[in-house]
Design a protein around this motif. Structure first.
Motif, PDB file in Angstrom:
ATOM      1  N   LEU A 144      11.741   8.106  -6.692  1.00  0.00           N
ATOM      2  CA  LEU A 144      11.049   6.813  -6.635  1.00  0.00           C
ATOM      3  C   LEU A 144      10.113   6.749  -5.429  1.00  0.00           C
ATOM      4  O   LEU A 144       8.975   6.295  -5.534  1.00  0.00           O
ATOM      5  CB  LEU A 144      12.060   5.663  -6.594  1.00  0.00           C
ATOM      6  N   THR A 366       7.252  -2.599 -11.287  1.00  0.00           N
ATOM      7  CA  THR A 366       7.526  -1.707 -12.429  1.00  0.00           C
ATOM      8  C   THR A 366       6.256  -1.412 -13.208  1.00  0.00           C
ATOM      9  O   THR A 366       5.981  -0.258 -13.574  1.00  0.00           O
ATOM     10  CB  THR A 366       8.584  -2.326 -13.356  1.00  0.00           C
ATOM     11  N   ARG A 369       4.099   0.916 -11.213  1.00  0.00           N
ATOM     12  CA  ARG A 369       4.671   2.269 -11.189  1.00  0.00           C
ATOM     13  C   ARG A 369       4.466   3.000 -12.513  1.00  0.00           C
ATOM     14  O   ARG A 369       4.204   4.204 -12.532  1.00  0.00           O
ATOM     15  CB  ARG A 369       6.166   2.186 -10.853  1.00  0.00           C
ATOM     16  N   LYS A 370       4.591   2.283 -13.607  1.00  0.00           N
ATOM     17  CA  LYS A 370       4.398   2.935 -14.912  1.00  0.00           C
ATOM     18  C   LYS A 370       2.943   3.384 -15.085  1.00  0.00           C
ATOM     19  O   LYS A 370       2.685   4.452 -15.657  1.00  0.00           O
ATOM     20  CB  LYS A 370       4.817   1.995 -16.029  1.00  0.00           C
ATOM     21  N   PHE A 398      12.054   5.985 -16.782  1.00  0.00           N
ATOM     22  CA  PHE A 398      12.511   4.768 -16.101  1.00  0.00           C
ATOM     23  C   PHE A 398      13.857   4.365 -16.692  1.00  0.00           C
ATOM     24  O   PHE A 398      13.957   4.070 -17.888  1.00  0.00           O
ATOM     25  CB  PHE A 398      11.488   3.643 -16.280  1.00  0.00           C
ATOM     26  N   ASP A 414      13.727  -0.495 -10.203  1.00  0.00           N
ATOM     27  CA  ASP A 414      13.499   0.753 -10.930  1.00  0.00           C
ATOM     28  C   ASP A 414      14.408   1.863 -10.432  1.00  0.00           C
ATOM     29  O   ASP A 414      14.695   1.985  -9.234  1.00  0.00           O
ATOM     30  CB  ASP A 414      12.037   1.197 -10.792  1.00  0.00           C
ATOM     31  N   ILE A 416      14.318   5.975 -11.377  1.00  0.00           N
ATOM     32  CA  ILE A 416      13.568   6.923 -12.187  1.00  0.00           C
ATOM     33  C   ILE A 416      14.100   8.340 -12.035  1.00  0.00           C
ATOM     34  O   ILE A 416      14.789   8.668 -11.057  1.00  0.00           O
ATOM     35  CB  ILE A 416      12.056   6.908 -11.847  1.00  0.00           C
TER      36      ILE A 416
END
Length: 564
Positions: A144, A366, A369-370, A398, A414, A416
């Motif tokens: 992360l 989130t 980040r995606k 995720f 999150d 990951i």
């Protein structure tokens, strides 16, 4: 960058000093010559775990010292300022001594520091990757932060805003826990602080009261000495033929001749000013003396009051101000405990509100980040294709956080994993479950090629990370490492001639027996011809032929063409 490294009495190294430059520096030599020992020494220099086993047999201590050149804007500079270490001439000097008893002494720019501080500073200067060091990149809890570093431009500000709200969220949670966990403990706590508050309130303290009482005690306790001294001062200055009379006479005499010389006018003014100031002071001293009185009852009261304050100081603070501050803090706590139910309802309402804000900020993180993850996946696929892993699939998964009651952590909500599939038809797996060492080496190099640009590390060291690869893959790794060194500093220990040929600087590590039957390691810079000899040895092993030399020259020529 690491500019110079000095090592004494470390393992089989007696004493060496090595200078390093920017670009790609390759270290080669026979197995067991001490290449990895040099990297071990650098690892200890930047805060690695040490022991007495590193100290050369028969010596008292091992000494490692490194000189780094860094830019004033480098993150290390802020860390140095935070701990009060001077930074001058764009240089940082790290030093570590390990005694034969295992005791370790660490210094940064000559100042003694703890091992923890040395490690904290060292991590901003050097990134070391050994044959197994790439495991760091495969730990899920690191993924992360790596993603956040890659997308710092968009994720960074959102993460700061989220963490401010998260900090308030945790604070309210703690307050609620303290108010609801143990009623019996809270009842005891309430009894205690109510008694303390009553005791302090009853004393009716005022700020600086203790200091004022001490001054009064000094005056009352030394009444006779004060009165006698002031009496003598007054009679010395006031009266016939006393101090003031003589100064007044001097003033009159100067006045009588001041018309004769301009310079004497200024002297007359000075003496006159001093006369009137002295006259005023005598009047004040006389008033002060007349107000003095000996009051044994008042002295007793002052001493009793000081004793009372001293008792409170032993319990609640070193000064009256600290006692009053403590009283203010427990007054708030008393109010909170007495009205606990109302306070719990209020906190629950606050928590619900802040949790909603936190959820919005976490969702925003989130989403960011995606978006960044898609860019990162594409970048890593590009790096893998360069390393002949075009059929490898990389993904960022995720995960849902299991704890529904506490879905938030300090970096959002999150969790990951970096996932990979190295062969067509195989499912994506966590990096830690990926197969061969050669694949791991290439995956690690691909990841480092991406993340090193975002971590601000001064120098990167690879210790035989090319193990398990050969042929065109070895050539691709060599080119990738060379590109990684462009504009920075990369140190590589390698057994691959393809990597060694890419070197901007080639160091050869050798060992020999001394006349005392001991082994010592030495380091030397290779000339162009010596580099060809070393490449030939790496290609063919022990036997050196003209064909091998020709192959080595061709390899070196090809490397120079690629670099240019």
């Amino acid at each position: 960058m690491l500019a110079e490294l000095s090592i004494r009495n470390f393992a089989i190294i007696e004493a060496i000093t090595v200078s390093f430059e920017r670009g790609l520096t390759v270290l080669t030599g026979e197995t067991g010559a001490g290449k990895s020992i040099i990297i071990d020494a650098i690892g200890l220099l930047v805060g690695g775990r040490g022991s007495a086993e590193f100290v050369r047999y028969g010596t008292k201590k091992a000494e490692i010292e490194g000189l780094f050149h860094i830019d004033p804007a480098h993150p290390t500079v802020q860390k140095l300022e935070d701990i009060g270490i001077e930074f001058t001439d764009d240089m940082v000097v790290l030093r570590r001594d390990i005694s034969s008893s295992g005791k370790s002494i660490c210094r940064v720019n000559g100042k003694l520091v703890t091992l923890g501080i040395l490690r904290e500073i060292g991590q901003t200067l050097i990134d070391i990757h050994g044959q197994h060091e790439h495991q760091d990149l495969m730990q899920s809890d690191k993924h992360l932060s790596l993603l956040d570093q890659f997308g710092d431009g968009s994720i960074g500000p959102a993460l700061i805003e989220y963490r401010e709200i998260y900090s308030r969220f945790k604070k309210i949670q703690l307050q609620m826990r303290n108010l609801t966990e143990n009623e019996q403990q809270m009842a005891h706590r309430l009894d205690l602080i109510q008694y303390q508050l009553e005791e302090i309130t009853k004393a009716e303290l005022s700020p600086n009261e203790d200091e004022e009482l001490m001054e009064e005690k000094m005056r009352l306790g030394n009444f006779e000495k004060l009165f006698s001294a002031l009496q003598d001062v007054y009679h010395s200055l006031h009266g016939d033929n006393k101090g003031l009379d003589w100064v007044g006479l001097a003033m009159s005499q100067l006045e009588s001749v001041s018309d004769l010389d301009e310079e004497l006018k200024s002297y007359h003014e000075e003496v006159a000013n001093q006369y009137y100031l002295l006259e005023e002071t005598v009047g004040k001293l006389n008033t002060y003396r007349d107000q003095l009185e000996f009051d044994p009852a008042r002295l007793d009261f002052v001493e009793e009051r000081l004793n009372e304050i001293q008792v409170l100081k032993r319990k609640y603070g070193e000064s009256v101000e600290e006692i009053l501050e403590y009283a203010a803090s427990i007054e708030d706590e008393v109010d909170e405990l007495v009205n606990r139910e109302d306070r719990v309802e209020e906190l629950e309402s606050d928590l619900k509100s802040i949790k909603a804000d936190l959820s919005v900020e976490a969702d925003n993180l989130t989403g960011l980040r995606k978006t960044v993850a898609r860019v990162l996946v594409d970048a890593i696929h590009h790096e893998l294709r360069d390393l002949y892993m075009e059929k490898t699939k990389f993904a960022i998964h995720f995960n849902e956080i299991d704890n529904k009651n506490e879905p938030f952590h300090k970096s959002g909500k999150d969790d990951i994993d970096f996932m990979i599939s190295t062969n067509p038809g195989e499912p994506l797996k966590q990096l830690s479950k990926t197969a061969s060492g050669g694949e791991l080496s290439r995956i690690m190099l691909a990841l480092k090629s991406i993340f090193s640009r975002h971590q601000g590390i001064t120098s990167i060291i690879f210790d035989e990370v090319d193990t398990g690869v050969s042929g065109r893959v070895a050539q691709a790794m060599a080119e990738k490492i060379q590109r990684l060194s462009s504009g920075s500093q990369v140190l590589v220990i390698t057994h691959l001639p393809q990597v060694a040929a890419m070197a901007d600087h080639h160091l050869y590590i050798s060992k020999e027996e001394t006349g005392e039957g001991r082994t010592k390691t030495s380091v030397g810079n290779l000339s162009n011809e010596e580099q060809i000899e070393e490449l030939g040895r790496m290609i063919s092993g022990a036997e050196m032929t003209e064909l091998t030399k020709k192959h080595a020259r061709e390899l070196l020529l090809q490397a120079n063409q690629i670099k240019s």
